[in-house]
Design an enzyme around this catalytic site. Structure first.
Site, PDB file in Angstrom:
ATOM      1  N   SER A   1      59.838  68.036  27.614  1.00 20.88           N
ATOM      2  CA  SER A   1      59.294  69.393  27.754  1.00 20.88           C
ATOM      3  C   SER A   1      60.359  70.384  28.219  1.00 20.88           C
ATOM      4  O   SER A   1      60.439  71.504  27.710  1.00 20.88           O
ATOM      5  CB  SER A   1      58.159  69.402  28.790  1.00 20.88           C
ATOM      6  OG  SER A   1      57.172  68.479  28.458  1.00 20.88           O
TER       7      SER A   1
ATOM      8  N   GLN B   1      19.365  64.719  13.130  1.00 19.85           N
ATOM      9  CA  GLN B   1      20.000  65.997  13.496  1.00 19.85           C
ATOM     10  C   GLN B   1      21.227  65.776  14.398  1.00 19.85           C
ATOM     11  O   GLN B   1      22.193  66.533  14.346  1.00 19.85           O
ATOM     12  CB  GLN B   1      18.978  66.883  14.201  1.00 19.85           C
ATOM     13  CG  GLN B   1      19.286  68.348  14.015  1.00 19.85           C
ATOM     14  CD  GLN B   1      18.205  69.230  14.597  1.00 19.85           C
ATOM     15  OE1 GLN B   1      17.720  69.004  15.698  1.00 19.85           O
ATOM     16  NE2 GLN B   1      17.813  70.245  13.860  1.00 19.85           N
TER      17      GLN B   1
ATOM     18  N   GLU C   1      56.736  68.237  19.793  1.00 22.90           N
ATOM     19  CA  GLU C   1      57.014  69.683  19.617  1.00 22.90           C
ATOM     20  C   GLU C   1      56.369  70.526  20.717  1.00 22.90           C
ATOM     21  O   GLU C   1      55.911  71.645  20.472  1.00 22.90           O
ATOM     22  CB  GLU C   1      56.590  70.158  18.234  1.00 22.90           C
ATOM     23  CG  GLU C   1      57.515  69.585  17.182  1.00 22.90           C
ATOM     24  CD  GLU C   1      57.641  70.444  15.970  1.00 22.90           C
ATOM     25  OE1 GLU C   1      57.564  71.681  16.082  1.00 22.90           O
ATOM     26  OE2 GLU C   1      57.832  69.862  14.898  1.00 22.90           O
TER      27      GLU C   1
ATOM     28  N   THR D   1      54.089  69.723  24.473  1.00 19.06           N
ATOM     29  CA  THR D   1      52.744  69.216  24.782  1.00 19.06           C
ATOM     30  C   THR D   1      51.736  70.363  24.838  1.00 19.06           C
ATOM     31  O   THR D   1      52.114  71.541  24.894  1.00 19.06           O
ATOM     32  CB  THR D   1      52.747  68.513  26.152  1.00 19.06           C
ATOM     33  OG1 THR D   1      53.112  69.483  27.145  1.00 19.06           O
ATOM     34  CG2 THR D   1      53.711  67.338  26.195  1.00 19.06           C
TER      35      THR D   1
HETATM   36  C1  LIG Z   1      56.477  59.852  18.098  1.00 20.17           C
HETATM   37  C2  LIG Z   1      57.297  60.953  18.692  1.00 20.17           C
HETATM   38  C3  LIG Z   1      58.159  61.668  17.877  1.00 20.17           C
HETATM   39  C4  LIG Z   1      58.977  62.665  18.430  1.00 20.17           C
HETATM   40  N1  LIG Z   1      59.889  63.313  17.630  1.00 20.17           N
HETATM   41  C5  LIG Z   1      60.818  64.103  18.221  1.00 20.17           C
HETATM   42  C6  LIG Z   1      61.911  64.640  17.445  1.00 20.17           C
HETATM   43  O1  LIG Z   1      62.000  64.439  16.221  1.00 20.17           O
HETATM   44  N2  LIG Z   1      62.851  65.378  18.088  1.00 20.17           N
HETATM   45  C7  LIG Z   1      62.800  65.624  19.429  1.00 20.17           C
HETATM   46  O2  LIG Z   1      63.693  66.280  19.948  1.00 20.17           O
HETATM   47  N3  LIG Z   1      61.763  65.143  20.179  1.00 20.17           N
HETATM   48  C8  LIG Z   1      60.799  64.384  19.617  1.00 20.17           C
HETATM   49  N4  LIG Z   1      59.774  63.872  20.371  1.00 20.17           N
HETATM   50  C9  LIG Z   1      59.735  64.146  21.805  1.00 20.17           C
HETATM   51  C10 LIG Z   1      58.594  65.060  22.195  1.00 20.17           C
HETATM   52  O3  LIG Z   1      58.881  66.366  21.768  1.00 20.17           O
HETATM   53  C11 LIG Z   1      58.387  64.934  23.716  1.00 20.17           C
HETATM   54  O4  LIG Z   1      57.821  63.666  23.951  1.00 20.17           O
HETATM   55  C12 LIG Z   1      57.521  66.030  24.256  1.00 20.17           C
HETATM   56  O5  LIG Z   1      58.171  67.270  24.191  1.00 20.17           O
HETATM   57  C13 LIG Z   1      57.116  65.762  25.710  1.00 20.17           C
HETATM   58  O6  LIG Z   1      58.211  65.398  26.471  1.00 20.17           O
HETATM   59  P1  LIG Z   1      58.152  64.103  27.411  1.00 20.17           P
HETATM   60  O7  LIG Z   1      57.549  62.999  26.628  1.00 20.17           O
HETATM   61  O8  LIG Z   1      59.503  63.906  27.980  1.00 20.17           O
HETATM   62  O9  LIG Z   1      57.136  64.485  28.557  1.00 20.17           O
HETATM   63  P2  LIG Z   1      57.518  65.233  29.928  1.00 20.17           P
HETATM   64  O10 LIG Z   1      58.274  66.464  29.644  1.00 20.17           O
HETATM   65  O11 LIG Z   1      58.112  64.244  30.853  1.00 20.17           O
HETATM   66  O12 LIG Z   1      56.067  65.630  30.448  1.00 20.17           O
HETATM   67  C14 LIG Z   1      55.179  64.659  31.022  1.00 20.17           C
HETATM   68  C15 LIG Z   1      53.847  65.346  31.278  1.00 20.17           C
HETATM   69  O13 LIG Z   1      54.018  66.419  32.204  1.00 20.17           O
HETATM   70  C16 LIG Z   1      53.537  67.631  31.648  1.00 20.17           C
HETATM   71  N5  LIG Z   1      54.369  68.730  32.103  1.00 20.17           N
HETATM   72  C17 LIG Z   1      55.721  68.830  32.090  1.00 20.17           C
HETATM   73  N6  LIG Z   1      56.109  69.987  32.617  1.00 20.17           N
HETATM   74  C18 LIG Z   1      54.971  70.668  32.966  1.00 20.17           C
HETATM   75  C19 LIG Z   1      54.714  71.940  33.551  1.00 20.17           C
HETATM   76  N7  LIG Z   1      55.692  72.766  33.886  1.00 20.17           N
HETATM   77  N8  LIG Z   1      53.421  72.289  33.760  1.00 20.17           N
HETATM   78  C20 LIG Z   1      52.413  71.462  33.422  1.00 20.17           C
HETATM   79  N9  LIG Z   1      52.597  70.248  32.884  1.00 20.17           N
HETATM   80  C21 LIG Z   1      53.870  69.857  32.635  1.00 20.17           C
HETATM   81  C22 LIG Z   1      53.634  67.427  30.145  1.00 20.17           C
HETATM   82  O14 LIG Z   1      52.747  68.298  29.462  1.00 20.17           O
HETATM   83  C23 LIG Z   1      53.242  65.979  30.027  1.00 20.17           C
HETATM   84  O15 LIG Z   1      51.839  65.872  30.084  1.00 20.17           O
HETATM   85  C24 LIG Z   1      58.893  62.945  19.815  1.00 20.17           C
HETATM   86  C25 LIG Z   1      58.001  62.230  20.616  1.00 20.17           C
HETATM   87  C26 LIG Z   1      57.222  61.241  20.076  1.00 20.17           C
HETATM   88  C27 LIG Z   1      56.293  60.470  20.995  1.00 20.17           C
END
Ligand SMILES: Cc1cc2nc3c(=O)[nH]c(=O)nc-3n(C[C@H](O)[C@H](O)[C@H](O)COP(=O)(O)OP(=O)(O)OC[C@H]3O[C@@H](n4cnc5c(N)ncnc54)[C@H](O)[C@@H]3O)c2cc1C
Length: 441
Positions: free
Chosen positions: A132, A279, A363, A365
Site C-alpha cells: 500500500s 421471492q 492495485e 486495497t
Molecule cells: C495476486 C496478486 C497480484 C499482484 N500483482 C501485483 C503487480 O503486478 N505489481 C505490483 O506492484 N503489486 C502487485 N500486487 C501487490 C498488491 O498491489 C498489494 O498486495 C496491495 O497493494 C496491498 O499491499 P500489501 O499486501 O503489502 O498490504 P499492506 O500494505 O501491508 O496492508 C495490509 C492491510 O493494512 C491496510 N492498510 C495499510 N495502510 C493503511 C492505512 N493507512 N489506513 C488503513 N488501512 C491501511 C491495507 O488496506 C491492508 O488491509 C499483487 C498482489 C497479489 C496478491
C-alpha cells in the site's frame, strides 16, 4: 449529451471478446486453476486476436484504443476467468508507465517490439515489506555515472515469471520516500535478474505471480522511464488509469455468477417448485443484477473520464472499491443459491469467489481507495450547496414577506435565525454571545 450506446466498433469488439472468452478461455480455466498455472498459449492467442496492447498509441503503430475498450474486453474475459483476464490485461498495466513517460526514444524502442512480437511486460511497485505504502519502496537504484544499478526485491508481480520486460519502481535512497523513487525498464535476460517461484495463491491461480530479485543489475540511462523523484507520481497516474479495469474484472466475474445463478435457480427444484419461484431467491437475483449494473456504470464512467482527458483518479477509486466489494457480495449470494453444489469444485462459483477476493487487494486495497476518496472529499471537492452557516433553515418568517431592510442573522452554534437591525446580545436558545451570529441576508 449522455449516451450509453456502444459504437458499432465497440459492439463488434465486445462480441469478438465474448466469443474468445467462451471458446478459448472458459474450457481451460478450471483445469489451469487446478494446475496453478498460467496457460501461456491463451495469452498468445489473445495477442494474436488483437485483444492485448490495444492502448498503444497510434504514433507507435498501435490501435490507440481507449480505456473504455479495455474495460469492454476485460469484462468479457473476466466473466470466463478473472485470473486469465488479469494476466491478459497485465501488459497494459506494465506498459502504462512507459506510455505516460516523457522518454520518447524509449517508447519508440519498446512499444513497437511489444506490439509486433509476443512480448510481455509486467509492473512492479510492491515488495515483500510494502504494498500500500508505495513511498516505502526499498529496492535500490543507485546512480553509476549516467546508469543506475538495481539491487533489491519486488514481490507479488503479476506475469513476472513470464514477462520479457519489467517496469520497475526503485529508489535512490529509501529515506527520501516518494522523492527518491524512479521507474526503470528492465529486461528479463539482463545479468542479475532472478525470477522467483510462482507464489501459491487462494485464487486467480491462472495468473502468474512471482517475486523478482535484482543483484547489481545495470540499467542504462536510456531505459529510465521516470527519473528519481518522478516515479511516485507516475505510479499514481498509472493506477488512476488502470483501476477502472479492476472494476471491469469485478463486473465480468459478478455477471458470470449472475448468469450461472439464473440458470441454476430456474432448474433446481425444492418443495415441489423451482427455487426461482421463491421471492427470497428472486430478490437475491435482483440485487445481484443491481450490483453488476452499478459496477459497470462506475467502471465505464472512470474509463470515459480517462478517455476524455479528465483526471479519473476519484472515479477510478470509487469504481474499484465499489465493484470489487460488490463482486464478492454477488459471488457469496450465488454460492448461497447453488448451496451444496456451489461449494464444490464441479460448479463454477467456488473458483469465481476465490478469484474475485483478490480484487479488493491488488492495485490498492479497498482501504486505500477509501483514503483517496475521503482525501478528495475533505480537500478539493466542490459542494453544490452553500455552507450550513449561511443557510436560514428554521425560519420564523417567510423570506418573501420580509422588509428588505430587515437583517437576517444566524447563530453559528445552534442555527437560531434572528431578524432585526443587528444580532441579539445573546442567543435565546444556546445563550452564545452576539459574536456567534453571522448576518446571512
Ligand atoms: C495476486 C496478486 C497480484 C499482484 N500483482 C501485483 C503487480 O503486478 N505489481 C505490483 O506492484 N503489486 C502487485 N500486487 C501487490 C498488491 O498491489 C498489494 O498486495 C496491495 O497493494 C496491498 O499491499 P500489501 O499486501 O503489502 O498490504 P499492506 O500494505 O501491508 O496492508 C495490509 C492491510 O493494512 C491496510 N492498510 C495499510 N495502510 C493503511 C492505512 N493507512 N489506513 C488503513 N488501512 C491501511 C491495507 O488496506 C491492508 O488491509 C499483487 C498482489 C497479489 C496478491
Amino acid at each position: 449529451m449522455l449516451d450509453f450506446t456502444l459504437t458499432p466498433e465497440q459492439s463488434d469488439l465486445q462480441g469478438r471478446a465474448r466469443a474468445f472468452a467462451v471458446e478459448e478461455i472458459l474450457p481451460l480455466a478450471w483445469y489451469f486453476d487446478e494446475q496453478d498455472q498460467t496457460p501461456l498459449r491463451i495469452l498468445r492467442r489473445a495477442y494474436e486476436a488483437g485483444f492485448t496492447n490495444t492502448d498503444i498509441p497510434k504514433p507507435y503503430g498501435g490501435k490507440g484504443l481507449g480505456l473504455l475498450e479495455s474495460a469492454i474486453l476485460t469484462e468479457e474475459f473476466a466473466a470466463a476467468c478473472p485470473g486469465l483476464a488479469t494476466s491478459i490485461f497485465d501488459n497494459s498495466l506494465g506498459m502504462e508507465p512507459l506510455i505516460l513517460s516523457d522518454n520518447e526514444p524509449l517508447k519508440e524502442r519498446y512499444l513497437p517490439r511489444i506490439l509486433n512480437d509476443f512480448k510481455l511486460i509486467c509492473f512492479a511497485t510492491s515488495e515483500p515489506t510494502m504494498g500500500s505504502d508505495v513511498s516505502g519502496i526499498r529496492c535500490l537504484a543507485e546512480p553509476d555515472g549516467d546508469d543506475f544499478i538495481l539491487n533489491g526485491t519486488k514481490y507479488w508481480i503479476t506475469n513476472g515469471g513470464l514477462a520479457d520486460y519489467m517496469s520497475i519502481f526503485a529508489t535512490t535512497d529509501p529515506k527520501l520516500q516518494h522523492k527518491g523513487i524512479g521507474a526503470f525498464l528492465v529486461e528479463r535476460e539482463w545479468e542479475g535478474v532472478l525470477v522467483g517461484r510462482p507464489i501459491p495463491k487462494m485464487g486467480q491461480r491462472c495468473s502468474n505471480t512471482v517475486g523478482l530479485h535484482f543483484t547489481n543489475v545495470r540499467v542504462p540511462k536510456e531505459n529510465v522511464i521516470a527519473p528519481p523523484g518522478k516515479g511516485f507520481v507516475l505510479a499514481m497516474k498509472t493506477f488512476s488509469r488502470t483501476r477502472p479495469i479492476i472494476g471491469a474484472f469485478a463486473t465480468g466475474a459478478a455477471r458470470a455468477a449472475l448468469d450461472y445463478s439464473i440458470d441454476y435457480a430456474k432448474k433446481r427444484r425444492a418443495f415441489g417448485s423451482r427455487i426461482a419461484d421463491n421471492q427470497a431467491i428472486q430478490f437475491k437475483l435482483a440485487e445481484m443484477y443491481q450490483k453488476v449494473e452499478t459496477s459497470r456504470l462506475l467502471t465505464w464512467k472512470g474509463a470515459w473520464e480517462a478517455d476524455s482527458g479528465m483526471d479519473p483518479t476519484v472515479t477510478a477509486s470509487i469504481a474499484k472499491f465499489y465493484a470489487s466489494e460488490a463482486a464478492v457480495e454477488v459471488l457469496n449470494d450465488a454460492l448461497q443459491i447453488f448451496a451444496g453444489y456451489g461449494y464444490t469444485k464441479m460448479y463454477p462459483i467456488e473458483k469465481l469467489l476465490r478469484d474475485v477476493r483478490l480484487l479488493r487487494i491488488y492495485e490498492g486495497t479497498s482501504e486505500i481507495q477509501r483514503m483517496i476518496v475521503a482525501g478528495h472529499l475533505l480537500g478539493s471537492y466542490e459542494p453544490s450547496l452553500p455552507p450550513l452557516e449561511d443557510m436560514a433553515l428554521h425560519r420564523e418568517k417567510d423570506p418573501e414577506t420580509l422588509d428588505e431592510n430587515t437583517g437576517v442573522f444566524r447563530c453559528r452554534m445552534c442555527g437560531y435565525v434572528h431578524y432585526g437591525d443587528e444580532a441579539p446580545e445573546a442567543c435565546p436558545y444556546c445563550f452564545f454571545p452576539k459574536s456567534a451570529f453571522k448576518q446571512i441576508e
